[in-house]
Structure formats: structure tokens, C-alpha cells
Design a protein around this motif. Structure first.
Motif, short mmCIF file in Angstrom:
data_model
loop_
_atom_site.label_atom_id
_atom_site.label_comp_id
_atom_site.label_asym_id
_atom_site.label_seq_id
_atom_site.Cartn_x
_atom_site.Cartn_y
_atom_site.Cartn_z
N LYS A 15 0.80 -1.23 0.00
CA LYS A 15 0.00 0.00 0.00
C LYS A 15 0.83 1.28 0.00
O LYS A 15 0.27 2.37 -0.10
N GLY A 16 2.14 1.15 0.13
CA GLY A 16 3.00 2.34 0.17
C GLY A 16 3.34 2.78 1.58
O GLY A 16 4.25 3.60 1.77
N ASP A 17 2.63 2.25 2.60
CA ASP A 17 2.83 2.71 3.97
C ASP A 17 4.16 2.24 4.56
O ASP A 17 4.76 2.93 5.38
N PRO B 144 4.06 0.75 19.45
CA PRO B 144 4.14 1.56 18.24
C PRO B 144 5.53 1.50 17.62
O PRO B 144 6.53 1.40 18.35
N PRO B 145 5.64 1.54 16.31
CA PRO B 145 6.97 1.62 15.69
C PRO B 145 7.57 3.00 15.90
O PRO B 145 6.87 3.96 16.21
N ARG B 146 8.86 3.09 15.71
CA ARG B 146 9.56 4.37 15.90
C ARG B 146 9.61 5.19 14.62
O ARG B 146 10.00 6.35 14.64
N CYS B 147 9.27 4.55 13.53
CA CYS B 147 9.32 5.22 12.22
C CYS B 147 8.01 5.94 11.94
O CYS B 147 7.07 5.92 12.74
N ARG B 148 7.93 6.54 10.78
CA ARG B 148 6.68 7.18 10.35
C ARG B 148 5.65 6.12 9.97
O ARG B 148 5.96 5.17 9.26
N MET B 149 4.46 6.26 10.44
CA MET B 149 3.39 5.33 10.10
C MET B 149 2.60 5.88 8.91
O MET B 149 1.46 6.32 9.02
N GLY B 150 3.25 5.87 7.77
CA GLY B 150 2.67 6.40 6.55
C GLY B 150 3.73 6.48 5.48
O GLY B 150 4.93 6.31 5.75
N PRO B 151 3.34 6.75 4.24
CA PRO B 151 4.31 6.77 3.14
C PRO B 151 5.26 7.95 3.22
O PRO B 151 4.95 8.99 3.83
N ILE B 152 6.42 7.81 2.58
CA ILE B 152 7.38 8.89 2.51
C ILE B 152 7.15 9.68 1.23
O ILE B 152 6.46 9.25 0.32
N THR B 153 7.76 10.85 1.15
CA THR B 153 7.62 11.70 -0.03
C THR B 153 8.63 11.25 -1.11
O THR B 153 9.57 10.50 -0.84
N GLU B 154 8.42 11.74 -2.32
CA GLU B 154 9.36 11.43 -3.41
C GLU B 154 10.76 11.95 -3.09
O GLU B 154 11.76 11.28 -3.40
#
Length: 501
Positions: free
Chosen positions: A61-63, A383-393
Motif C-alpha cells: 500500500k505504500g505505507d 508503536p513503531p519508531r518510524c513514520r506510520m505512513g508513506p514517505i515523499t518522493e
């Protein structure tokens, strides 16, 4: 070695952990859409990476790309981490390498046609049993004649050769019908139109590049961009299965280690088994059962636990089950199946709790000391320590710029193989046909000698061009489909094994 903290038991108020030394006993993450499976996968991936274990997973999904950048450190996440008992929680990125079969969102991933083998290629091409048998003959012919099958052009050229010599090949190898060849050729055309052309070729993926550890001792997380690939389910699932089979064939036996050498995650695992013939499922079962002794942990992720066949499900010792919604008879059956697979906990009505779990909660049972599964716990997932969502280009470009594999895979190589050699033969045949009919025997012999010299040059090389033997000698780790050296042996799932490495 510290265990991976998955979360905190809600009922028994205990830390729910996964022991690194049992991480190669495989696992399952299941649950309905939107219940938190992806976040659990990210927590697992981060945990293994911090222990120095490389991870490979698909980003459907890109997440999952968010693993490459730090999280936001939002107050609700800090509070949740504190409640669970994560004393050192802080936003952090994980070392990441992006891959993409289409070469757009990551390094291109390639293999050769010969390394894929006829079994898995027949699955991608969606061939029936008769057509699959003909494809077996095509591969056997290539092996016997020393023809390298590297890319789709080579496969098309060899199919043309089989069509041309169909009667003789049928006598030697078994019946080959024109209809079967035509059907395979149409399937190859469809695969090329679906993007398969990009997947077959060189430089082929080196397994060492998905098993890297960075300078800080953290395992690199390989993320396969799959948001477009998953729309071609046969190509998606067969690629992951090929990669798993390559690990199985290449890695040495190591027994039980303190931690896995690699954790391999199958997202949308049901695609692996949909419409798979029983013989293929049996081989997958063998690979999953045996690969743990090579230090590889395999984790399946899907909506329902029964998406995974029972014989394979029974090998998955570490279970994370998110909520299941019992709206349909299928859902109700899945809830019952999931409840029955856990070690009972007298404090929990598992079937009832399964349909009431909130987002970010799960029923968890992992293997403890001596491989004994713990009683199921209703768990608040860490919770993970990273971003819970896609990154930018821009963020993706920055990660790719610092990739440890550099530009090694970014430019395709097209070396001399079956297509080129067969084209040379056709050209020589045409030149012979145009020669004067009244030429003398000496001229005929000279012509034949020239043709023989051309073949000799193609194999052994000239002062200006290296020959096939030299080319293959320089790439001994990828000697594909030839009897010029060792006998060809194909592995459990049909890929080249034994003589090529």
C-alpha cells in the motif's frame, strides 16, 4: 540477547515478546483490513533490524516505506509507548534499501529466465499442465544445447526454434504440439505487456544485497515497492516465491542460531496459494519446513489465517491475530479457526475477543523457551519508531542516493545469449542459401569451414570479442543453463542448482 517487545498483555499485564533465537520458527500476522497489521509488521521489522537481522518485505500500500524515516514523536505515541513499558522509545529511522521490479521506486530487481526455472515461470504464464510440460522441454533443450536463457528475447527465440524443429524435438523429448507452443508464445506476450520484460535479464539480484548489515550493526530492511506489482498477483507472488526458493537453494545449513540470518515477510499471502496446483503447494510446504535450518524466518501476512494451507499454518509458531469481523459465514468460520489455533488462556474467550479487538490490539502467542507456545494474550501492540505512513518522493530519492548497492542494478546488461546465437545461425543459413548453386566442392568445404569457424569464434572468442566460455567463466556465480561445464541440476522449485554456483 534482548527479546523483541511486541506489546503489553492487557489481561495479564505482562510484556509480550518474541525471542530472537526462535525468530526462524516462522510466523503469521492476520486480521481484517484496517486493524493494524501493517503497523505490527513495521514493529517486527524494526525489532529484527535493531538486533542486526536483515528483513525483506513488500510494500503493498505504500505505507511500509515510512520505515526509512523517523516518526513524529506525537504525544499519543509517547504515551502508548510509556504505558507498554518501552523506556527508550524515540522516533528513529531504519536502514533501508528500496527495490522495484519496474525500476521506478527502487533498484530494479531482475533474475534470468533460466534461474526462474520452468515450474515458477509456468505459474507466471498461467499455463495448463500440457503447456507446462512443453515448457519443461524448452528448458531441457536449452540446457542440452548450451543456450543461455537470460531474458524474454531468449525465451521467444527458443520457442521459435522449438516450433521450427518440432518434429525432431517431439521424437527426442516428447510430443510438442504447435497449439501448445502458440499458447506459450501468447502468454509470453501478455507477460511482456504486464511489465515482465523488466524482470528478466541481468544484472540479476545477488542475495547478499538483501542480507546486508549496516556499519552500526543494524540489519538492512529491503522494501519491495508492490503497489503496482500486486495488481499482477501471479507475477507478485511468484517473484516472492522465487526469492524464497533461491534462499533455500543457496544458503548453507546452520541449524538454530541466536538470531535469524534473514526475516522474509509475505504480505497478501493468500495470493501465493490462490489457484496454485497441489504439487506447487507441497513444494512450498517443503521449503518453509526446511528453510528455518538455514537461518531464515518466514512470516506470512493476510486477512484470514485459513488463507494459508493447514500444513504450512501448522509450522508458524509465532502468531499475531488482529480483529476479525464475523459478518459472513466465511468470517464466522475464520474466527472459529483462528480461536482454535491458539494455546488457550483461561482468562480469555478467544472467539469473542477476536471480534471485539480495537485497532492496534491483537491476540498474540509466541514461542518461548524450548519452543513451547505461550498462552494467548490480548495485547496492546507497541508503536513503531518510524513514520506510520508513506514517505515523499524527495525522501525516497534521498534514501536511494545513499543506497549501499549504489547503481549496480540500475543499468541493464544484454550479453550474448540464446537470442543472439540463434540469430547468427539463421543469418548464416540465409547466406548459404544465397550462394551460387554451382559452386565447387572446395567452395562448399570452405563455406562449411567458415561456418564452423563462426561457431568456434562464438564459443571460444576472437581477439576482438570474448566468447561464450570466457563470458561464463567471468560470471561463474551465474553460469546459467549450459552443459559446456558441469551437469545441470534444478532445485526443488525448478531453478538452476548445483552446477551454476
Amino acid at each position: 540477547m534482548d527479546p523483541i517487545l511486541l506489546g503489553k498483555g492487557i489481561t495479564d499485564d505482562v510484556a509480550v515478546t518474541l525471542l530472537p533465537k526462535l525468530g526462524n520458527r516462522h510466523g503469521l500476522v492476520a486480521g481484517a483490513t484496517g486493524t493494524g497489521k501493517t503497523v505490527t509488521l513495521m514493529t517486527l521489522a524494526e525489532g529484527f533490524s535493531r538486533l542486526g537481522v536483515p528483513v525483506f518485505l513488500a510494500d503493498v500500500k505504500g505505507d511500509v516505506s515510512g520505515l526509512a524515516v523517523p516518526g513524529t514523536g506525537a504525544e499519543n505515541l509517547l504515551a502508548r509507548a510509556a504505558e507498554i513499558g518501552v523506556t527508550d522509545y524515540a522516533p528513529a529511522a531504519s536502514p533501508t534499501i528500496f527495490w522495484d521490479l519496474y525500476g521506478k521506486l527502487g533498484h530494479p530487481v531482475r533474475t534470468t529466465v533460466s534461474e526462474m526455472g520452468p515450474t515458477l515461470l509456468a505459474r507466471i504464464l498461467e499455463l495448463n499442465d500440457t503447456q507446462s510440460g512443453v515448457l519443461d522441454i524448452v528448458f531441457k533443450l536449452a540446457d542440452d544445447r548450451g543456450l543461455l536463457l537470460l531474458d524474454m528475447d531468449d525465451l521467444r527465440a527458443l520457442l521459435g526454434l522449438v516450433a521450427e524443429e518440432r518434429k525432431d524435438i517431439s521424437t527426442e523429448y516428447g510430443l510438442v504440439s504447435a497449439q501448445s507452443i502458440a499458447a506459450i508464445q501468447r502468454s509470453v506476450l501478455r507477460l511482456a505487456q504486464d511489465g515482465g520484460e523488466n524482470f528478466f535479464g541481468e544484472p540479476a539480484l545477488e542475495l547478499a544485497d538483501i542480507m546486508r548489515v549496516n556499519h552500526d550493526g543494524r540489519g538492512m530492511i529491503g522494501i519491495l515497492a508492490a503497489d503496482q506489482l500486486v495488481l499482477k498477483p501471479k507475477l507478485y507472488s511468484t517473484f516472492l516465491l522465487w526469492l524464497l526458493s533461491e534462499l533455500f537453494e543457496q544458503l548453507p545449513e546452520v541449524g538454530d542460531l541466536d538470531k535469524p540470518k534473514l526475516v522474509f515477510i509475505f504480505d497478501e499471502a493468500h495470493l501465493l496459494f490462490d489457484d496454485a496446483p497441489a504439487s506447487l503447494v507441497q513444494r512450498i510446504e517443503q521449503v518453509v519446513r526446511l528453510i528455518r535450518s538455514k537461518g531464515v524466518g518466514v512470516y506470512f501476512c493476510s486477512q484470514f489465517p485459513d488463507d494459508v494451507p493447514g500444513n504450512i499454518l501448522g509450522q508458524l509458531g509465532n502468531r499475531v491475530q488482529h480483529a476479525l469481523r464475523a459478518f459472513t459465514p466465511r468470517d464466522q468460520k475464520a474466527v472459529k479457526t483462528a480461536a482454535e489455533t491458539f494455546v488457550p488462556n483461561p482468562k480469555l474467550d478467544v472467539a469473542k475477543v477476536l471480534s471485539q479487538l480495537g485497532t492496534g490490539e491483537a491476540l498474540v502467542s509466541t514461542l518461548q523457551d524450548k519452543g513451547v507456545p505461550m498462552p494467548v494474550q490480548q495485547t496492546m501492540i507497541a508503536p513503531p519508531r518510524c513514520r506510520m505512513g508513506p514517505i515523499t518522493e524527495a525522501e525516497r530519492a534521498q534514501v536511494r542516493a545513499g543506497s549501499p548497492v549504489g547503481s549496480r542494478y540500475d543499468t541493464a546488461i544484454n550479453r550474448e545469449s540464446a537470442a543472439e546465437l540463434l540469430a547468427q545461425r539463421t543469418q548464416k543459413t540465409a547466406e548459404q542459401a544465397q550462394a551460387p548453386a554451382a559452386r565447387s566442392r572446395e567452395q562448399d568445404e570452405a563455406q562449411e569451414g567458415g561456418f564452423g569457424q563462426a561457431i568456434k569464434d562464438a564459443i571460444f572468442g576472437t581477439k576482438r570479442r570474448q566468447g561464450m566460455i570466457e563470458t561464463m567463466a567471468k560470471q561463474t556465480t551465474r553460469t546459467v543453463g549450459t552443459k559446456l561445464g558441469n551437469q545441470i541440476v534444478r532445485g526443488l522449485l525448478g531453478g538452476i542448482f548445483g552446477g551454476k554456483r
